[in-house]
Scaffold this motif. Structure first.
Motif, PDB file in Angstrom:
ATOM      1  N   GLY A  14       2.548 -16.908  87.702  1.00 24.13           N
ATOM      2  CA  GLY A  14       2.814 -17.178  89.115  1.00 24.13           C
ATOM      3  C   GLY A  14       1.726 -16.624  90.020  1.00 24.13           C
ATOM      4  O   GLY A  14       1.349 -17.243  91.010  1.00 24.13           O
ATOM      5  N   VAL A  15       1.185 -15.455  89.663  1.00 24.62           N
ATOM      6  CA  VAL A  15       0.190 -14.806  90.521  1.00 24.62           C
ATOM      7  C   VAL A  15      -1.189 -15.456  90.334  1.00 24.62           C
ATOM      8  O   VAL A  15      -1.923 -15.654  91.297  1.00 24.62           O
ATOM      9  N   LEU A  16      -1.524 -15.786  89.105  1.00 30.03           N
ATOM     10  CA  LEU A  16      -2.900 -16.217  88.840  1.00 30.03           C
ATOM     11  C   LEU A  16      -3.098 -17.736  88.856  1.00 30.03           C
ATOM     12  O   LEU A  16      -4.152 -18.208  89.255  1.00 30.03           O
ATOM     13  N   PHE A  17      -2.127 -18.477  88.372  1.00 32.77           N
ATOM     14  CA  PHE A  17      -2.403 -19.903  88.127  1.00 32.77           C
ATOM     15  C   PHE A  17      -1.468 -20.869  88.843  1.00 32.77           C
ATOM     16  O   PHE A  17      -1.901 -21.903  89.315  1.00 32.77           O
ATOM     17  N   LYS A  18      -0.194 -20.543  88.895  1.00 25.15           N
ATOM     18  CA  LYS A  18       0.765 -21.540  89.378  1.00 25.15           C
ATOM     19  C   LYS A  18       0.619 -21.743  90.888  1.00 25.15           C
ATOM     20  O   LYS A  18       0.526 -20.762  91.619  1.00 25.15           O
ATOM     21  N   PRO A  19       0.585 -23.014  91.346  1.00 26.19           N
ATOM     22  CA  PRO A  19       0.505 -23.211  92.795  1.00 26.19           C
ATOM     23  C   PRO A  19       1.786 -22.715  93.466  1.00 26.19           C
ATOM     24  O   PRO A  19       2.840 -22.680  92.835  1.00 26.19           O
ATOM     25  N   ALA A  71      -6.005  -7.882  85.209  1.00 27.18           N
ATOM     26  CA  ALA A  71      -6.273  -6.914  84.130  1.00 27.18           C
ATOM     27  C   ALA A  71      -5.350  -7.190  82.945  1.00 27.18           C
ATOM     28  O   ALA A  71      -5.788  -7.191  81.787  1.00 27.18           O
ATOM     29  N   SER A  72      -4.073  -7.464  83.229  1.00 28.60           N
ATOM     30  CA  SER A  72      -3.122  -7.738  82.154  1.00 28.60           C
ATOM     31  C   SER A  72      -3.520  -8.996  81.402  1.00 28.60           C
ATOM     32  O   SER A  72      -3.489  -9.052  80.175  1.00 28.60           O
ATOM     33  N   PHE A  73      -3.909 -10.032  82.176  1.00 30.53           N
ATOM     34  CA  PHE A  73      -4.270 -11.292  81.531  1.00 30.53           C
ATOM     35  C   PHE A  73      -5.544 -11.132  80.702  1.00 30.53           C
ATOM     36  O   PHE A  73      -5.670 -11.716  79.622  1.00 30.53           O
ATOM     37  N   THR A  74      -6.474 -10.312  81.194  1.00 30.81           N
ATOM     38  CA  THR A  74      -7.721 -10.105  80.457  1.00 30.81           C
ATOM     39  C   THR A  74      -7.435  -9.444  79.107  1.00 30.81           C
ATOM     40  O   THR A  74      -7.985  -9.866  78.087  1.00 30.81           O
TER      41      THR A  74
END
Lengths: 112, 875
Positions: free
Chosen positions: B111-116, B359-362
Motif C-alpha cells: 500500500g505504501v510503495l506500489f498500490k495507487p 528498507a523492509s522491502f529492500t
C-alpha cells in the motif's frame, strides 16, 4: 467389446466401482468416493486424482451428476453427486467378463 | 484458487467437500483439521494445476521440438527430482522460506510503495500547507486556520478544497467513544469516494448539537455493531445525552487522507460552523486542507496565487507581545504564513512510513535474490552431475532449445512448489506479523495475501527460474560427446571455476549486508533496553481507563481507595496524563527569571500516591502529603533537570512557580523519569496536584504490588470491573510490557531485520552446504586417488576447506563494501550508536564466517572419510 463403449483405464474402473459402492450406502460424491477407494483398495490415492477422474468420466458420458442444496456445514456450498450411466455399466461388465475369462484360462494350477 | 483451475461448480463442490470434512475433523482437533484442510486444498490445486498444464502443453506441442516433449520432460523431471530428494527439498525449502518472508513484507508495504491510492483520480489530489520562508526548507506546517482556508479557496476558485480536522472523540456510551475527525461538506466530492451506506445531509452541517451525525468506518460497523443492517439511524449517547447518530458507513478499507490522522479515525463527523471568533482568528491553526486540481493546471501558478492570499491573511494577524521565553523558531511559527505549498497527497501520506517500507522491502528483495542465487548455485552443480545424460541427449539429436527446456521444466517444478508453499506459509504468518506492527503506521491498505501478492510471488518465481536456467546453461556450455563420455565423474576443474566463486561470493555479500542490518537494529534495541526509566518497573502496572463524562473527585478517590485495598497492592496513583504512550504535552508553568534553556519540560497532573507507586524518593525537600495533592494545595514537585535549569546553583525547594496566574510552592525534588517512552530522554518534569486542575480526570492508574504478590493485576481489574461498571478498562498491563510497547517501532524493526538476517544466514548456510556437498561428491574419485597416493584425512579436509576461502573472503569484502553504503539508510533508526558500531559489525562477520565454515566443514569431513578402494571403483 461393443463399439460404443469406451475403453477404461485401471483407475477409471476403480473410481466407477467406488461410485457404485458409495451409491449403495447413500450419495456418491467426492468424499464418499475417496473413502470407498482408500478403504477398499488399501492404497494411497491423491484426492485431486479422484476429483479429476470423476470430472473426466462425466465428460466421457460414463457418469452423470446432480447438485444438492447448499448447506451450512459445507460453508454454503452445494454437493455434487454422481451416478453411473448405462454405457459405464456396460463397460464395467465387459471389463469384468474379459478379466474372468483370462483368469479361467489360467486354470486352478496357475499358482497365483 | 480452485476456481482458476476448473469450472466454478466443480470447484465449489470440492471446496464444500473439504469444508465438510474439515468440520468433521475439527471436532477432534481444530488446529489439526485446519492444517489438514490447507494441505488437502493445496494438494488438490496442485494436482489440477499440473494436470491442466500438461494437458495444454500436449495439445500445443510444436512439431519442431518433439524430442521428449513437455509432458515427457515434466515426468522425467519429477522422476529425476525424486532420485535427488536432498537437492529437491533444499531448493523447495530455500524458495519457500524466501517467498514466505518476502510475500509477508510485500503484503504489508504494498500500500505504501506500489498500490495507487483508492481515491478517484488520486494524481489530482494535493495537500495544501502553509510555511515560513525564513525557516530551513520553508518548514511546512500541517494545519491551517479557517481564515487561511477561506482566503485560499477564494484565491483559486477553480480548485475544489476540503477542510477537515482530526483528533477528536465522539461518545457512544457512558465510558466508550470512537476516534473521530470533522470533515466539511466537500470532503467526499474532493476524494471522489462516497459512503457505502447513507451519508451526511445538508442539515448535518448546521448548528452544533449534543448528538452529532457520524459516518462510521466499515471496520467499526463490522466489529462493534456486528454488521447490523439497521445501523443507519442508531443513536448512541451517554448519561448526559451526548453522543452520535449514525448516518452512514464508509466503504471497506477506506483510508482517511490526512497525514495528521495516522491513528486513523473510526468515525467522520460533520464539521459544524464554528463561532465567529474561531472563524476569524488567523492564529488558530487546527485544520487540514486537501485540494483536487483541475487537469492541466499549473501547480506553481496555483502556489503563487495562494501565497498572495496568505499575505493578505498575514495583514489581519494580531500583534502578539514578544515572549522572551519562546525560541526564535517558535516566534516565527506563531506568525503568519508567507509560503503555501501544494504537495501530492500520496507523497504526504506515505512520507512518514516510506523509509521504513522501503528498507523492509529492500531486505525482502535481498532475501529473494539470495534464494535465487542459492538455487542457481545448486542447480548449476546439479547440471554438472547430469552433464553425461544431457550430452548424450545432445548427441542423439536434442537441440539447444530442447535441452534448455528440459532444465527449465525441472526448475519450474521446484520453484512453483516452493513459491506455493511460501505463499501458504505467508497466509498463516501474516496475521501474526501484522499484530506486531506499531500503532500509527499508515499502510494505505489492509495487509492481505491477495492477487497482488500472488502476482508478486509469480514475478519473483519467473525471475528465479530465468536466472537459474541461464546459469545452469552456462555450466553446460561445453557438450562435446567424447571427453564427457571418456571421463568418469571428474569435473574438478569446473568446480573451481570463477563463476562458482562469484556465485558464492555474491550470496555471502548479500547475507552479510542483511545480517548486519539485523545486528545493528538488535544492538540498538538492546541499548534502549539498558536505559534506566527512572521509576520502579518490577511489580508495577499501568491501567488505562475511560471514566464517565461526569466523574467527580470524590468518585475518583473512592476508585483509588478501592484499588488500594486489593490484597497485594502497596501503592496506587491516578494520572490525568498519558504515561509511556509517546505523548509529550509540555508545561504551562512560566519559567522563573534567570532560568537556563531547557528542552520540553512536562507537566504531569498526578495524585499523591504517584511517588510511592513509581518508587520515586525525594532527593531534596520532601514528598507531598495526601492532603496537599489530593485535596488541592498549591504545591509542586520538580525533577532534577527542572531544578537545575530553573534555579541554577541554588536549591529549588521553597521557590515558587506560576501557572495561569496562580503561584505554586516547590516542596521537593525527585529524579527525572522517561515518562513518554523508554527511548526518549527526560527533559524534566513538574508534578502538580490533579485536584488543582479546572476539570480533574483520571486517564491512567499506576499500581504497585507487594514483591510477594503472584499475578496480582487480574485481581485489581476484577475489582474495578465489579465495583465500577461505568469505568471502562481500556488496557491493563505490567510496566515491563508498557515499556516494551513504548518502543514498539524499534522492537518491530529489530524483529523484522533480525528475522531476515537469520533467514539470510540460514539460506546461505544451506546453499553452501548443498553446493560444496555436490562438488565433493563429484570429486570422490579424485579424493580416492589423493588418499591412495598418501594424502591424510585431515589433509583432504583442509584442502576442501582451503578451496572455500576465496569465495568467503571475497564475499565478506564485497559484503562489507555493500553494507558500508546500505547501513547509512538505517542510521536514523539507531539509538545512541553509529551505523559503524564495531560490535555489530564484528558479530555479524563472525557469525557469517562461522556459518560458512560449518557449511564447508560437514562435506569436508565426509570427504576425508572416503575409502580409497571404494572410491576408485566408482564408475
Amino acid at each position: 467389446m461393443p463399439q460404443d463403449v469406451p475403453p477404461l483405464g485401471e483407475f477409471e474402473q476403480m473410481v466407477l466401482l467406488a461410485v457404485l459402492c458409495a451409491e449403495k450406502d447413500g450419495e456418491a460424491y467426492g468424499i464418499t468416493v475417496f473413502d470407498e477407494l482408500t478403504a477398499r483398495t488399501k492404497r494411497g490415492v491423491a484426492r485431486g486424482a479422484v476429483y479429476m477422474t470423476l470430472d473426466r468420466l462425466e465428460k466421457k458420458g460414463l457418469l452423470s451428476s446432480y447438485q444438492t442444496e447448499p448447506t451450512a456445514e459445507r460453508g454454503g456450498r452445494a454437493k455434487r453427486c454422481y451416478q453411473v450411466t448405462k454405457p459405464a455399466m456396460a463397460a464395467l461388465r465387459e471389463s469384468r467378463r474379459a478379466l474372468l475369462n483370462l483368469w479361467e484360462g489360467l486354470g486352478a494350477k496357475s499358482g497365483i | 484458487m480452485l476456481r482458476w483451475l476448473t469450472d466454478a461448480t466443480l470447484a465449489d463442490s470440492i471446496a464444500g467437500d473439504l469444508e465438510a470434512e474439515r468440520r468433521r475433523r475439527a471436532m477432534v482437533s481444530p488446529w489439526r483439521a485446519t492444517l489438514w484442510s490447507w494441505r488437502s486444498t493445496l494438494a488438490v490445486a496442485l494436482y489440477f494445476a499440473v494436470s491442466n498444464l500438461l494437458g495444454r502443453l500436449r495439445d500445443r506441442r510444436p512439431a519442431a521440438i518433439r524430442f521428449g516433449g513437455w509432458r515427457q520432460d515434466a515426468r522425467h523431471a519429477m522422476r529425476s527430482l525424486r532420485r535427488a530428494p536432498w537437492y529437491a527439498s533444499t531448493v523447495v525449502a530455500v524458495i519457500a522460506l524466501s517467498t514466505a518472508l518476502a510475500a509477508t513484507v510485500f503484503a504489508i508495504v504494498d500500500g505504501v510503495l506500489f498500490k495507487p491510492l483508492t481515491y478517484a483520480d488520486p494524481a489530482a489530489l494535493y495537500y495544501v500547507s502553509g510555511g515560513f520562508s525564513s525557516l530551513p526548507n520553508a518548514a511546512s506546517v500541517v494545519s491551517a486556520s479557517l481564515a487561511d482556508t477561506r482566503a485560499w479557496a477564494a484565491a483559486v476558485p477553480e480548485v475544489t478544497m476540503s477542510t477537515a480536522s482530526i483528533g477528536t472523540n465522539v461518545t457512544i456510551s457512558d465510558n466508550d467513544y470512537l476516534r473521530a475527525a470533522f470533515v466539511d461538506r466537500y470532503f467526499f466530492d474532493v476524494v471522489g469516494v462516497h459512503p457505502l451506506l447513507g451519508g451526511f445531509s445538508e442539515a448535518d452541517f448546521g448548528p452544533a448539537a449534543k448528538v452529532q451525525p457520524a459516518i462510521v468506518t466499515y471496520e467499526v460497523w463490522q466489529s462493534r455493531f456486528g454488521g447490523a443492517p439497521d445501523i443507519i439511524g442508531r443513536v448512541l449517547i451517554d448519561a448526559g445525552g451526548e453522543g452520535a447518530r449514525i448516518v452512514g458507513v464508509l466503504p471497506r478499507g477506506f483510508v482517511y487522507p490526512h497525514p495528521a490522522g495516522r491513528v486513523a479515525p473510526e468515525a467522520l463527523l460533520a464539521m459544524r460552523t464554528p463561532s465567529a471568533a474561531v472563524r476569524n482568528d488567523p492564529s488558530r491553526r487546527g485544520w487540514q486542507v486537501i485540494a483536487r486540481l483541475p487537469h492541466a493546471s499549473s501547480v506553481s501558478s496555483i502556489e503563487s496565487r495562494l501565497r498572495l492570499a496568505a499575505r493578505e491573511v498575514g495583514q489581519q494577524f494580531p500583534v502578539t507581545p514578544d515572549d522572551p521565553s519562546a525560541s526564535a523558531t517558535r516566534r516565527i511559527t506563531r506568525g503568519p504564513f508567507d509560503v503555501v505549498r501544494l504537495r501530492p497527497l500520496r507523497d504526504v501520506l506515505v512520507a512518514p512510513t516510506r523509509m521504513f517500507a522501503l528498507a523492509s522491502f529492500t531486505v525482502a528483495a535481498g532475501l529473494l535474490l539470495l534464494g535465487a542465487l542459492n538455487l542457481a548455485g545448486l542447480a548449476a552443480g546439479r547440471t554438472l552431475d547430469r552433464q553425461r545424460e544431457l550430452t548424450l541427449r545432445s548427441a542423439l539429436g536434442g537441440s539447444t532449445a530442447t535441452l534448455l527446456r528440459l532444465l527449465a521444466v525441472e526448475h519450474v517444478i521446484v520453484v512453483a512448489i516452493g513459491t506455493l508453499l511460501g505463499l501458504a506459509i505467508a497466509t498463516l504468518t501474516l496475521s501474526g506479523v501484522t499484530a506486531l506492527l506499531p500503532v500509527g503506521i499508515l499502510l494505505l491498505k489492509t495487509p492481505a495475501i491477495d492477487l497482488r501478492v500472488a502476482a508478486f510471488g509469480l514475478v519473483a518465481a519467473v525471475a528465479a527460474v530465468t536466472l537459474v536456467t541461464i546459469w545452469s546453461w552456462r555450466a553446460l556450455r561445453t557438450r562435446h560427446l567424447r571427453p564427457v563420455l571418456a571421463s568418469s565423474a571428474g569435473a574438478t576443474a569446473r568446480t573451481r571455476s570463477p563463476g562458482r566463486v562469484v556465485m558464492m561470493a555474491s550470496q555471502i555479500a548479500v547475507a552479510l549486508a542483511m545480517a548486519l542490518g539485523g545486528a545493528l537494529l538488535s544492538t540498538s534495541l538492546l541499548r534502549v533496553w539498558h536505559e534506566d526509566p527512572g521509576f520502579a518497573v518490577d511489580q508495577t502496572a499501568r491501567i488505562r481507563i475511560n471514566t464517565p463524562s461526569t466523574f467527580p473527585l470524590e468518585a475518583q478517590q473512592e476508585l483509588l481507595d478501592a484499588v488500594a485495598h486489593v490484597p497485594g497492592v502497596i501503592a496506587v496513583a491516578g494520572l490525568d496524563e498519558m504515561f509511556l504512550e509517546r505523548a509529550v504535552h509540555g508545561s504551562t508553568f512560566d519559567k522563573p527569571a534567570g532560568a537556563l534553556e531547557t528542552g520540553d519540560v512536562e507537566n504531569l497532573s498526578v495524585t499523591s500516591g504517584f511517588f510511592a507507586a513509581a518508587g520515586l524518593a525525594a532527593v531534596e525537600g520532601r514528598l507531598p502529603t495526601r492532603d496537599e495533592f489530593d485535596r488541592g494545595r498549591r504545591v509542586v514537585i520538580v525533577s532534577r533537570q527542572v531544578a537545575a535549569a530553573f534555579w541554577p546553583g541554588r536549591s529549588a525547594v521553597g521557590n515558587s512557580l506560576v501557572n495561569d496566574g496562580e503561584t505554586f510552592e516547590v516542596i521537593g525534588v525527585v529524579a527525572d523519569i522517561r515518562h513518554a517512552s523508554l527511548d526518549r530522554d527526560s527533559d524534566g518534569e513538574i508534578y502538580s496536584p490533579n485536584a488543582m486542575q479546572a476539570r480533574p480526570e483520571l486517564l491512567n492508574l499506576l499500581v504497585r504490588f507487594d514483591d510477594d504478590a503472584v499475578d496480582p493485576l487480574p485481581r485489581v481489574v476484577n475489582t474495578l470491573a465489579i465495583r465500577f461498571p461505568n469505568v471502562k478498562i481500556v488496557r491493563a498491563e505490567m510496566l515491563a510490557d508498557a515499556l516494551g510497547s513504548s518502543v514498539q517501532l524499534r522492537r518491530f524493526q529489530a524483529w523484522l531485520f533480525g528475522v531476515f538476517g537469520g533467514a539470510a544466514l540460514l539460506v546461505v548456510g544451506v546453499g553452501m552446504l548443498g553446493t560444496i556437498a555436490m562438488s565433493v561428491a563429484r570429486r570422490t574419485r579424485e579424493v580416492g586417488v589423493r588418499m591412495a597416493l598418501g594424502a591424510t584425512s585431515s589433509g583432504v579436509a583442509a584442502l576442501i576447506l582451503r578451496e572455500q576461502l576465496p569465495p568467503v573472503v571475497s564475499g565478506i569484502a564485497a559484503g562489507a563494501l555493500l553494507s558500508g553504503w546500505l547501513v547509512g539508510f538505517l542510521k536514523e533508526y539507531l539509538y545512541k550508536m553509529t551505523a559503524h558500531d564495531w560490535m555489530a559489525w564484528t558479530s555479524a562477520i563472525a557469525v557469517l564466517v562461522l556459518v560458512t565454515m560449518t557449511a564447508a566443514l560437514v562435506p569436508a569431513l565426509r570427504a576425508s572419510r572416503v575409502d580409497p578402494i571404494k572410491a576408485l571403483r566408482v564408475d
